[in-house]
Design a protein around this motif. Structure first.
Motif, short mmCIF file in Angstrom:
data_model
loop_
_atom_site.label_atom_id
_atom_site.label_comp_id
_atom_site.label_asym_id
_atom_site.label_seq_id
_atom_site.Cartn_x
_atom_site.Cartn_y
_atom_site.Cartn_z
N ARG A 50 0.84 -1.21 0.00
CA ARG A 50 0.00 0.00 0.00
C ARG A 50 0.87 1.25 0.00
O ARG A 50 0.62 2.20 -0.74
CB ARG A 50 -0.93 -0.01 1.21
CG ARG A 50 -1.95 1.12 1.16
CD ARG A 50 -2.95 1.05 2.30
NE ARG A 50 -3.74 -0.16 2.19
CZ ARG A 50 -3.90 -1.04 3.18
NH1 ARG A 50 -3.36 -0.84 4.35
NH2 ARG A 50 -4.64 -2.11 3.01
N LEU A 54 1.07 4.13 -2.94
CA LEU A 54 0.86 5.56 -2.70
C LEU A 54 2.06 6.38 -3.20
O LEU A 54 1.90 7.53 -3.59
CB LEU A 54 0.61 5.84 -1.22
CG LEU A 54 -0.74 5.37 -0.70
CD1 LEU A 54 -0.80 5.52 0.81
CD2 LEU A 54 -1.87 6.13 -1.37
N LEU A 115 -7.92 1.56 -7.59
CA LEU A 115 -7.61 2.20 -6.31
C LEU A 115 -7.00 1.20 -5.34
O LEU A 115 -7.30 0.01 -5.39
CB LEU A 115 -8.89 2.77 -5.69
CG LEU A 115 -9.45 4.00 -6.36
CD1 LEU A 115 -10.79 4.37 -5.73
CD2 LEU A 115 -8.49 5.16 -6.25
N GLN A 118 -8.48 0.09 0.86
CA GLN A 118 -8.59 1.07 1.93
C GLN A 118 -9.06 0.38 3.20
O GLN A 118 -9.98 -0.44 3.15
CB GLN A 118 -9.60 2.17 1.56
CG GLN A 118 -9.18 3.00 0.38
CD GLN A 118 -7.97 3.85 0.68
OE1 GLN A 118 -7.84 4.40 1.76
NE2 GLN A 118 -7.06 3.95 -0.27
N ALA A 124 -13.58 8.11 6.52
CA ALA A 124 -12.37 8.09 5.71
C ALA A 124 -12.52 8.94 4.45
O ALA A 124 -11.57 9.16 3.75
CB ALA A 124 -12.01 6.66 5.33
N GLY A 125 -13.71 9.43 4.18
CA GLY A 125 -13.91 10.27 3.01
C GLY A 125 -14.51 9.49 1.88
O GLY A 125 -14.54 8.27 1.86
N PRO A 127 -15.02 8.07 -2.02
CA PRO A 127 -14.07 7.52 -3.01
C PRO A 127 -13.53 8.61 -3.94
O PRO A 127 -12.37 8.56 -4.33
CB PRO A 127 -14.91 6.51 -3.79
CG PRO A 127 -16.04 6.15 -2.88
CD PRO A 127 -16.30 7.36 -2.05
N ARG A 130 -10.73 10.36 -2.10
CA ARG A 130 -9.54 9.52 -2.03
C ARG A 130 -8.83 9.48 -3.37
O ARG A 130 -7.60 9.56 -3.46
CB ARG A 130 -9.91 8.10 -1.58
CG ARG A 130 -10.22 8.02 -0.10
CD ARG A 130 -10.28 6.60 0.39
NE ARG A 130 -11.21 5.75 -0.32
CZ ARG A 130 -12.46 5.53 0.06
NH1 ARG A 130 -12.94 6.10 1.14
NH2 ARG A 130 -13.23 4.73 -0.65
N LEU A 133 -7.10 12.71 -3.88
CA LEU A 133 -5.89 12.76 -3.05
C LEU A 133 -4.74 11.98 -3.69
O LEU A 133 -3.60 12.45 -3.71
CB LEU A 133 -6.16 12.20 -1.65
CG LEU A 133 -6.82 13.15 -0.67
CD1 LEU A 133 -7.24 12.40 0.59
CD2 LEU A 133 -5.90 14.29 -0.32
N VAL A 134 -5.05 10.81 -4.23
CA VAL A 134 -4.01 10.00 -4.87
C VAL A 134 -3.46 10.73 -6.09
O VAL A 134 -2.25 10.76 -6.32
CB VAL A 134 -4.54 8.60 -5.24
CG1 VAL A 134 -3.58 7.85 -6.13
CG2 VAL A 134 -4.83 7.79 -3.98
N ALA A 153 -0.54 8.55 5.99
CA ALA A 153 -1.16 7.29 5.58
C ALA A 153 -0.78 6.15 6.52
O ALA A 153 -1.60 5.30 6.83
CB ALA A 153 -0.75 6.94 4.14
#
Length: 193
Positions: A50, A54, A115, A118, A124-125, A127, A130, A133-134, A153
């Protein structure tokens, strides 16, 4: 006159006898070390994959970097297994590989296939956030990405991140602050932190 000749059994050399037993002992020790390494891989594999994702936004490259991390650690496992913080060591090896990969492929295209997994966290927000953000994280320098991934993270302390990246605490704080400011500026009102 008849003489009787008796054949004597060859006397086993003590050094040879030791070597035969030594091989079995070494095999048992090696099997025990391999079992310890397998446990470590099972416990750390998902986390490292993970983090690698990222950092590079490519699941296949993340898998390769994770495997390279484990290969490097396996080569030194007999030295590492006792008295070493394996989690921190594995993160440092992974980050070194990411930095090396970034230097080699700095101009290449990044392809996002899917993705990352997670963890189930409340709040966590969405999708969409996210994914945004990525995407925005990929626009930052690899050093800034490393600080944000390790600090936010993976939820490590500033001191731990400084140790992993081999920089001072003040450098981590400065990079973290600047990178978060850049993230907020690029995301605008969508950023919820």
């Amino acid at each position: 006159m008849t003489s009787t000749v008796t054949q004597s059994r060859p006397v086993e050399n003590p050094a040879e006898a030791t070597r035969k037993g030594w091989g079995a002992g070494r095999r048992r020790a090696k099997a025990a070390q391999d079992a310890e390494f397998t446990e470590f891989v099972a416990s750390a594999g998902t986390r490292l994959r993970r983090s690698a994702y990222l950092m590079c936004r490519d699941w296949h490259l993340a898998q390769d970097l994770t495997q390279q991390t484990f290969a490097k650690m396996y080569a030194a496992w007999s030295r590492l297994r006792t008295g070493t913080n394996l989690e921190a060591y594995s993160r440092r090896v992974l980050m070194n590989l990411v930095f090396d990969q970034h230097k080699r492929r700095s101009g290449s295209e990044l392809v996002l296939a899917e993705l990352p997994d997670q963890p189930d966290r409340a709040g966590a927000g969405s999708p969409e956030l996210r994914m945004a953000l990525v995407d925005v994280l990929a626009r930052l320098s690899v050093e800034d990405r490393a600080v944000l991934v390790l600090r936010h993270a993976e939820d490590h302390s500033v001191e731990t991140v400084a140790t992993i990246l081999k920089v001072s605490v003040s450098v981590v704080k400065m990079r973290n602050q600047r990178a978060l400011a850049r993230l907020r500026a690029m995301l605008g009102d969508d950023f919820l932190a």
